[in-house]
Enzyme design. Structure first.
Site, PDB file in Angstrom:
ATOM      1  N   SER A 141      -9.829  -0.621 -44.465  1.00 39.46           N
ATOM      2  CA  SER A 141      -9.890  -1.963 -43.898  1.00 39.46           C
ATOM      3  C   SER A 141      -8.843  -2.023 -42.628  1.00 39.46           C
ATOM      4  O   SER A 141      -8.262  -0.864 -42.401  1.00 39.46           O
ATOM      5  CB  SER A 141      -9.158  -2.786 -45.090  1.00 39.46           C
ATOM      6  N   TYR A 154      -2.502  -4.928 -50.741  1.00 39.98           N
ATOM      7  CA  TYR A 154      -3.917  -4.539 -50.260  1.00 39.98           C
ATOM      8  C   TYR A 154      -3.606  -3.739 -49.218  1.00 39.98           C
ATOM      9  O   TYR A 154      -4.211  -2.478 -49.059  1.00 39.98           O
ATOM     10  CB  TYR A 154      -4.571  -5.861 -49.735  1.00 39.98           C
TER      11      TYR A 154
END
Length: 270
Positions: A141, A154
């Site tokens: 990401s 995350y």
């Protein structure tokens, strides 16, 4: 290392294929003649995935290493063409401050977003090494490039995916197998709606739906566009695939202002 063989016509594996980027990848690659093995914990979503050509659909929890290994064995027996790529794409999200984190939520995310990638690599890498060709494609990401408030779990998982993939890439030097990390920016998927939020981590009193709507408002890239970028990146043999203009901006900020990038990001958001 020379450019890899194009994915068109070669078998591919996609986890997290019932929605979002995974679904768009499966549709795109099936459309160029790839036999596609798709897996997701969402069995109903898999059944609704309409794909031309040979398809293997399996409900799968990527946290279960034995189940992922069994899936790889099934793919080896099923695949009607050489395996071109394995897309370890399944992922989830949570929103929480570090101070207010619920350990069980963090563990849930890490087991899917990082351990699920590791399970996929360990299960499918022997197949690719045996044929001395193909690409492991792991979804990180932009949050694997910079740290973002209220996304500690995350970010930790996506930084881990990035580091794991880069180490794997070095181990594969001199072979015909590649490893690529994908860094999407804001993509219009359901990840925010399916995320775990106990409370608004920013203390603004927003509901889960309002938080998801705020994410949608800044997500600029469609899953179909993301799939096209990833497909082209794999065909080009890229080791790092940035998805969306925001991903290029974040990558540049992380390089140019490694300790101050979020000051700039926050200003742009305002």
């Amino acid at each position: 290392m020379s450019r890899p063989e194009p994915l068109a016509g070669r078998a591919v594996v996609v986890t997290g294929a019932a929605s979002g980027i995974g679904r768009a990848l499966a549709v795109r690659l099936a459309g160029v003649g790839c036999p596609v093995a798709v897996a997701d914990v969402d069995e109903a979503g898999l059944k609704q995935l309409d794909l031309p050509g040979p398809v293997l659909r399996r409900p799968l929890d990527v946290r279960d290493a034995a189940a992922v290994t069994a899936f790889a064995a099934e793919v080896r027996e099923w695949a009607p063409a050489p395996l071109g790529a394995v897309f370890n794409n399944a992922g989830v999200a949570i929103g929480s401050s570090v101070l207010g984190a619920v350990p069980e939520d963090d563990d849930w995310l890490w087991e899917i977003n990082f351990r699920g990638v590791v399970n996929g690599v360990r299960a499918f890498l022997p197949l690719l090494v045996a044929q001395d060709a193909g690409t492991i494609v792991n979804t990180s990401s932009v949050y694997g490039l910079i740290g973002v408030p209220y996304q500690s779990a995350y970010c930790a998982a996506k930084f881990a995916v990035r580091g794991f993939t880069e180490a794997l890439r070095q181990e594969l030097r001199g072979t015909g197998v590649r490893a690529a990390a994908v860094h999407p920016g804001g993509v219009k998927t359901n990840i925010a709606r399916n995320a775990r939020f106990r409370t608004d981590p920013e203390g603004r009193g927003r509901t889960h739906e309002q938080i998801a709507a705020d994410f949608d408002a800044i997500a600029r890239t469609t899953p179909e566009r993301a799939a096209a970028i990833i497909h082209k990146g794999v065909d080009a043999g890229r080791a790092r695939i940035l998805v969306g203009p925001d991903a290029y901006l974040v990558d540049a900020l992380a390089r140019l202002a490694p300790t101050r990038y979020y000051d700039i990001v926050a200003g742009l958001r305002r």
